[in-house]
Design a protein around this motif. Structure first.
Motif, PDB file in Angstrom:
ATOM      1  N   ILE A   7       0.840  -1.203   0.000  1.00  0.00           N
ATOM      2  CA  ILE A   7       0.000   0.000   0.000  1.00  0.00           C
ATOM      3  C   ILE A   7       0.875   1.254   0.000  1.00  0.00           C
ATOM      4  O   ILE A   7       1.659   1.461   0.931  1.00  0.00           O
ATOM      5  N   PRO A   8       0.783   2.102  -1.011  1.00  0.00           N
ATOM      6  CA  PRO A   8       1.592   3.327  -1.040  1.00  0.00           C
ATOM      7  C   PRO A   8       1.255   4.250   0.137  1.00  0.00           C
ATOM      8  O   PRO A   8       0.155   4.224   0.683  1.00  0.00           O
ATOM      9  N   LEU A   9       2.210   5.060   0.527  1.00  0.00           N
ATOM     10  CA  LEU A   9       2.101   6.086   1.573  1.00  0.00           C
ATOM     11  C   LEU A   9       2.085   5.508   2.992  1.00  0.00           C
ATOM     12  O   LEU A   9       2.546   6.163   3.926  1.00  0.00           O
ATOM     13  N   ILE A  10       1.542   4.317   3.192  1.00  0.00           N
ATOM     14  CA  ILE A  10       1.509   3.730   4.529  1.00  0.00           C
ATOM     15  C   ILE A  10       2.832   3.008   4.771  1.00  0.00           C
ATOM     16  O   ILE A  10       3.224   2.127   3.994  1.00  0.00           O
ATOM     17  N   PRO A  11       3.567   3.346   5.824  1.00  0.00           N
ATOM     18  CA  PRO A  11       4.887   2.727   6.042  1.00  0.00           C
ATOM     19  C   PRO A  11       4.779   1.278   6.505  1.00  0.00           C
ATOM     20  O   PRO A  11       3.771   0.846   7.064  1.00  0.00           O
ATOM     21  N   ASN A  12       5.838   0.548   6.273  1.00  0.00           N
ATOM     22  CA  ASN A  12       5.995  -0.781   6.842  1.00  0.00           C
ATOM     23  C   ASN A  12       6.398  -0.644   8.307  1.00  0.00           C
ATOM     24  O   ASN A  12       6.827   0.429   8.747  1.00  0.00           O
ATOM     25  N   ILE A  13       6.293  -1.730   9.048  1.00  0.00           N
ATOM     26  CA  ILE A  13       6.607  -1.671  10.477  1.00  0.00           C
ATOM     27  C   ILE A  13       7.574  -2.799  10.846  1.00  0.00           C
ATOM     28  O   ILE A  13       7.473  -3.916  10.332  1.00  0.00           O
ATOM     29  N   ARG A  14       8.515  -2.471  11.711  1.00  0.00           N
ATOM     30  CA  ARG A  14       9.490  -3.440  12.206  1.00  0.00           C
ATOM     31  C   ARG A  14       9.623  -3.259  13.717  1.00  0.00           C
ATOM     32  O   ARG A  14       9.778  -2.132  14.202  1.00  0.00           O
ATOM     33  N   ILE A  15       9.539  -4.354  14.459  1.00  0.00           N
ATOM     34  CA  ILE A  15       9.698  -4.315  15.910  1.00  0.00           C
ATOM     35  C   ILE A  15      10.840  -5.260  16.279  1.00  0.00           C
ATOM     36  O   ILE A  15      10.874  -6.403  15.837  1.00  0.00           O
ATOM     37  N   SER A  16      11.791  -4.770  17.053  1.00  0.00           N
ATOM     38  CA  SER A  16      12.932  -5.603  17.448  1.00  0.00           C
ATOM     39  C   SER A  16      13.183  -5.461  18.943  1.00  0.00           C
ATOM     40  O   SER A  16      12.835  -4.446  19.559  1.00  0.00           O
ATOM     41  N   ARG A  17      13.809  -6.470  19.498  1.00  0.00           N
ATOM     42  CA  ARG A  17      14.073  -6.530  20.934  1.00  0.00           C
ATOM     43  C   ARG A  17      15.528  -6.922  21.152  1.00  0.00           C
ATOM     44  O   ARG A  17      16.028  -7.865  20.540  1.00  0.00           O
ATOM     45  N   GLN A  18      16.212  -6.189  22.021  1.00  0.00           N
ATOM     46  CA  GLN A  18      17.630  -6.431  22.297  1.00  0.00           C
ATOM     47  C   GLN A  18      17.883  -6.340  23.798  1.00  0.00           C
ATOM     48  O   GLN A  18      17.438  -5.391  24.451  1.00  0.00           O
ATOM     49  N   ASN A  19      18.612  -7.325  24.319  1.00  0.00           N
ATOM     50  CA  ASN A  19      19.069  -7.253  25.706  1.00  0.00           C
ATOM     51  C   ASN A  19      20.569  -7.003  25.715  1.00  0.00           C
ATOM     52  O   ASN A  19      21.320  -7.674  25.021  1.00  0.00           O
ATOM     53  N   MET A  20      20.987  -5.988  26.481  1.00  0.00           N
ATOM     54  CA  MET A  20      22.400  -5.662  26.630  1.00  0.00           C
ATOM     55  C   MET A  20      22.773  -5.874  28.082  1.00  0.00           C
ATOM     56  O   MET A  20      22.187  -5.248  28.976  1.00  0.00           O
ATOM     57  N   GLU A  21      23.727  -6.769  28.331  1.00  0.00           N
ATOM     58  CA  GLU A  21      24.163  -6.974  29.701  1.00  0.00           C
ATOM     59  C   GLU A  21      25.651  -7.278  29.725  1.00  0.00           C
ATOM     60  O   GLU A  21      26.193  -7.885  28.803  1.00  0.00           O
ATOM     61  N   THR A  22      26.296  -6.819  30.793  1.00  0.00           N
ATOM     62  CA  THR A  22      27.713  -7.085  30.975  1.00  0.00           C
ATOM     63  C   THR A  22      28.079  -6.798  32.425  1.00  0.00           C
ATOM     64  O   THR A  22      27.357  -6.089  33.133  1.00  0.00           O
ATOM     65  N   GLN A  23      29.191  -7.375  32.840  1.00  0.00           N
ATOM     66  CA  GLN A  23      29.716  -7.116  34.182  1.00  0.00           C
ATOM     67  C   GLN A  23      31.192  -6.733  34.048  1.00  0.00           C
ATOM     68  O   GLN A  23      31.874  -7.173  33.127  1.00  0.00           O
TER      69      GLN A  23
END
Length: 247
Positions: free
Chosen positions: A67-83
């Motif tokens: 569909i023109p004009l309507i954007p696509n959608i992307r959802i992402s999830r990231q975990n960042m951990e360190t010690q």
């Protein structure tokens, strides 16, 4: 898994040159061996730590349509951990606790981020594809310091707006391709870069599902200026491997 959807609006003067004729669902996952360096504080003068390398995971799902004009959608999830740890050259005050000079203190970062991205396909054909959009990155993290029988913990959260871009070039008749993707922000003293480049290989390509393998390198730079009284100057970088399914 995702806390909420954000109402975003993407203004663009360029329409996609070509889009999928049918709905396309993309699901992917990556494992990332990240080397971390840098530090944090409650002031602009951050204290650096020697952080451990960690294997981190990220996941994403994207929906594309014609569909023109309507954007696509992307959802992402990231975990960042360190010690990590350090021996203080001078006193360090964090979350109301003061650690004396010469004290060996430990640091623990645990940060989750969810990206909500709206984007357009500027080009989309068998050889070259180019996506452009904006991302709202919902950050939620905790920093913990311990040492000399003291413990200090502080949470931080916020929504960071980012530019989003993705380029992919395929090599005809080989199944191979190259891909680059990134989110970028440089606003006042806040800087956040998250970009990656990869070689891809199409392992499966049929009417039901496409499967693509990825092998690449990723860099995540997090320089926050007063997010809930948190200042950071940290960088994560390293090799990743991933898989993407296209239905």
């Amino acid at each position: 898994m995702f806390k909420k959807l954000l109402p975003l609006a993407l203004c663009s003067f360029v329409l996609p040159a070509q889009a999928d004729t049918l709905l396309g669902l993309y699901v992917g996952a990556q494992g990332w061996r990240a080397e971390a360096e840098g530090g944090f504080a409650n002031t602009e003068s951050v204290t650096d730590f020697s952080f451990k390398d960690k294997t981190l995971a990220s996941y994403y799902v994207a929906l594309e349509h014609p569909i023109p004009l309507i954007p696509n959608i992307r959802i992402s999830r990231q975990n960042m951990e360190t010690q990590g740890d350090t021996i203080l050259a001078s006193s360090f005050t964090f979350a109301g606790e003061t650690f004396a000079a010469g004290t060996q203190i430990g640091a623990d970062l645990d940060m989750d981020s969810t990206d909500y991205t709206l984007y357009y396909e500027i080009f989309d054909n068998d050889i070259v594809s180019f996506d452009l959009g904006i991302t709202a990155r919902d950050v939620d993290g905790v920093l913990l310091t311990t040492g000399n029988s003291l413990s200090a913990q502080q949470s931080f959260s916020g929504i960071v707006p980012l530019l989003y871009g993705r380029v992919e070039v395929g090599l005809p008749l080989t199944g191979l391709g190259v891909q680059a993707q990134g989110n970028f922000l440089a606003l006042d003293d806040n800087k956040l870069y998250d970009y990656q480049a990869a070689i891809t290989y199409s392992l499966m390509d049929n009417l039901a599902v496409d499967m693509t393998l990825q092998l690449g390198y990723r860099v995540y730079m997090l320089e926050l200026d007063d997010m809930d009284d948190i200042y950071t100057d940290m960088e994560f970088k390293g090799v990743f491997a991933g898989v993407e399914l296209h239905f």
